[in-house]
Design a protein around this motif. Structure first.
Motif, PDB file in Angstrom:
ATOM      1  N   ARG A  60       4.608   2.790   6.546  1.00 26.46           N
ATOM      2  CA  ARG A  60       5.812   3.206   5.808  1.00 26.46           C
ATOM      3  C   ARG A  60       6.271   4.600   6.278  1.00 26.46           C
ATOM      4  O   ARG A  60       7.471   4.847   6.416  1.00 26.46           O
ATOM      5  N   TYR A  66       0.312   2.831   4.082  1.00 26.74           N
ATOM      6  CA  TYR A  66       0.903   4.172   4.012  1.00 26.74           C
ATOM      7  C   TYR A  66       1.325   4.654   5.394  1.00 26.74           C
ATOM      8  O   TYR A  66       2.375   5.291   5.549  1.00 26.74           O
ATOM      9  N   LEU A 114      10.934   4.703   1.512  1.00 29.41           N
ATOM     10  CA  LEU A 114       9.818   3.938   2.063  1.00 29.41           C
ATOM     11  C   LEU A 114       8.449   4.437   1.602  1.00 29.41           C
ATOM     12  O   LEU A 114       7.582   3.621   1.242  1.00 29.41           O
ATOM     13  N   PRO A 115       8.172   5.753   1.588  1.00 28.12           N
ATOM     14  CA  PRO A 115       6.858   6.192   1.091  1.00 28.12           C
ATOM     15  C   PRO A 115       6.626   5.819  -0.371  1.00 28.12           C
ATOM     16  O   PRO A 115       5.499   5.464  -0.758  1.00 28.12           O
ATOM     17  N   TRP A 175       8.059  -3.509  14.187  1.00 26.38           N
ATOM     18  CA  TRP A 175       8.939  -2.758  13.300  1.00 26.38           C
ATOM     19  C   TRP A 175       9.992  -1.962  14.050  1.00 26.38           C
ATOM     20  O   TRP A 175      11.092  -1.717  13.528  1.00 26.38           O
ATOM     21  N   SER A 219      15.665   5.099   3.979  1.00 24.75           N
ATOM     22  CA  SER A 219      14.425   5.471   4.656  1.00 24.75           C
ATOM     23  C   SER A 219      13.579   6.408   3.792  1.00 24.75           C
ATOM     24  O   SER A 219      12.344   6.365   3.847  1.00 24.75           O
ATOM     25  N   HIS A 251       3.460  -0.726  -3.899  1.00 27.23           N
ATOM     26  CA  HIS A 251       2.795  -1.911  -3.373  1.00 27.23           C
ATOM     27  C   HIS A 251       1.272  -1.782  -3.316  1.00 27.23           C
ATOM     28  O   HIS A 251       0.593  -2.747  -2.938  1.00 27.23           O
ATOM     29  N   SER A 310       7.774   3.196  -1.816  1.00 24.42           N
ATOM     30  CA  SER A 310       7.497   1.765  -1.870  1.00 24.42           C
ATOM     31  C   SER A 310       6.031   1.477  -1.556  1.00 24.42           C
ATOM     32  O   SER A 310       5.471   0.491  -2.058  1.00 24.42           O
ATOM     33  N   ALA A 311       5.409   2.336  -0.762  1.00 25.98           N
ATOM     34  CA  ALA A 311       3.976   2.158  -0.482  1.00 25.98           C
ATOM     35  C   ALA A 311       3.160   2.328  -1.768  1.00 25.98           C
ATOM     36  O   ALA A 311       2.207   1.580  -2.017  1.00 25.98           O
ATOM     37  N   ARG A 370       7.806   4.191   9.690  1.00 19.14           N
ATOM     38  CA  ARG A 370       9.149   3.610   9.613  1.00 19.14           C
ATOM     39  C   ARG A 370      10.200   4.648   9.222  1.00 19.14           C
ATOM     40  O   ARG A 370      11.358   4.556   9.651  1.00 19.14           O
TER      41      ARG A 370
END
Length: 314
Positions: A276, A273, A242-243, A214, A239, A249, A245-246, A279
């Motif tokens: 993400r 988690y 991203l959390p 990554w 950015s 998903h 999106s966890a 990242r």
């Protein structure tokens, strides 16, 4: 193309002789006529030296040296030696299904260029590490890449040689497969999914391997936005999502048929988690380095992408 066109298989390689041997063994077992195949290993200046790579390949492949760093330049160097009517790209740590070439070539009757299916290989189905479990759910979803995001990974890609010459080669320092796919489509070529053209890719096993991947992808993805207005603001805002999106998903982990136990699902959720959040921090670091380098009059951070993406494990 002829009914059974000649096919040149291009394998970028860097410092991975064990997996290269497995990859070449699988290619030798293909159902496609051996007399119609050319297999090229494009070595990215592996530390063992070209003689060692040639010894590992034996009579199974032609080995060429590509000194410019990066998987994209390595693939381009392989294409420069290719003679086939069709180009088939696979990574050196992948294992092709026996019908991989046959199915990939057949799919070119329906589409201009195609990507196939990639399955995630683990060492023990019942004893997956948390990172392996996460990869089993999220890694190498070529069907989604192709049908929803409009690109195919270059580790399972088929195209006519003439198409590649029209589009031109892969670029270094960015997500070369995404950029190449978009460039091909901008030339009017149609991308399709070939679910029966299957290769297996080993899962990453630990946190170090996952973050290394990554870290490279963050640099390459940031490089795709070079020259676009507001790139830094968009990168920062992206950015922050991203959390979230966890959370979105999480059901995918809980229902994925590739995981067999509650422990595997729990491990995959922890990695989901954690990666993400990692990242987010790394994305800010990429942004900070870019701003600092530009202030100092040096090339932007995307110039690091070629070194980060040397032709090894994808």
């Amino acid at each position: 193309m002829s009914e059974q066109p000649t096919v040149s298989v291009i394998i970028p390689h860097f410092n991975d002789l064990v997996n290269l041997d497995i990859c070449l063994a699988a290619l030798r077992a293909q159902t496609y006529p051996a007399g119609r195949l050319q297999i090229i290993v494009a070595d990215n200046a592996s530390p063992q030296g070209l003689d060692a790579v040639q010894a590992a390949a034996g009579d199974r492949a032609q080995v060429v040296l590509v000194e410019e760093r990066g998987a994209g330049p390595a693939r381009n160097g392989g294409v420069a030696k290719a003679t086939g009517e069709v180009l088939a790209f696979i990574d050196s740590d992948c294992v092709a299904d026996p019908r991989w070439i046959e199915e990939g070539v057949a799919a070119l009757s329906r589409f201009d260029f195609v990507g196939g299916q990639v399955t995630v290989l683990v060492s023990d189905e019942q004893r997956m590490t948390p990172v392996e479990a996460w990869e089993r759910v999220f890694a190498f979803d070529f069907k989604t890449y192709i049908e929803k995001k409009g690109f195919t990974g270059s580790g399972n890609l088929f195209c006519p040689r003439s198409l590649f010459e029209t589009v031109a080669g892969f670029r270094a320092g960015i997500s070369e497969d995404y950029e190449w796919s978009k460039r091909a489509q901008s030339c009017g070529f149609k991308l399709g999914y070939a679910p029966k053209a299957i290769v297996g890719h080993p899962a990453r096993r630990n946190w170090e391997e996952l973050t290394r991947k990554w870290r490279r992808l963050n640099i390459e993805t940031y490089g795709l936005s070079a020259g676009r207005p507001g790139r830094r603001l968009r990168w920062f805002l992206r950015s922050l999502l991203l959390p979230l999106s966890a959370v979105a998903h999480t059901p995918k982990v809980l229902t994925n048929p590739g995981l067999h136990t509650f422990g595997q699902r729990l491990g995959a959720l922890r990695v989901l988690y954690a990666i993400r959040l990692w990242r987010v921090v790394d994305s800010w670091a990429v942004l900070g380095r870019d701003i600092q380098q530009v202030r100092e009059g040096r090339p932007g951070v995307e110039s690091l992408g070629a070194d980060a993406g040397a032709a090894g494990r994808s």
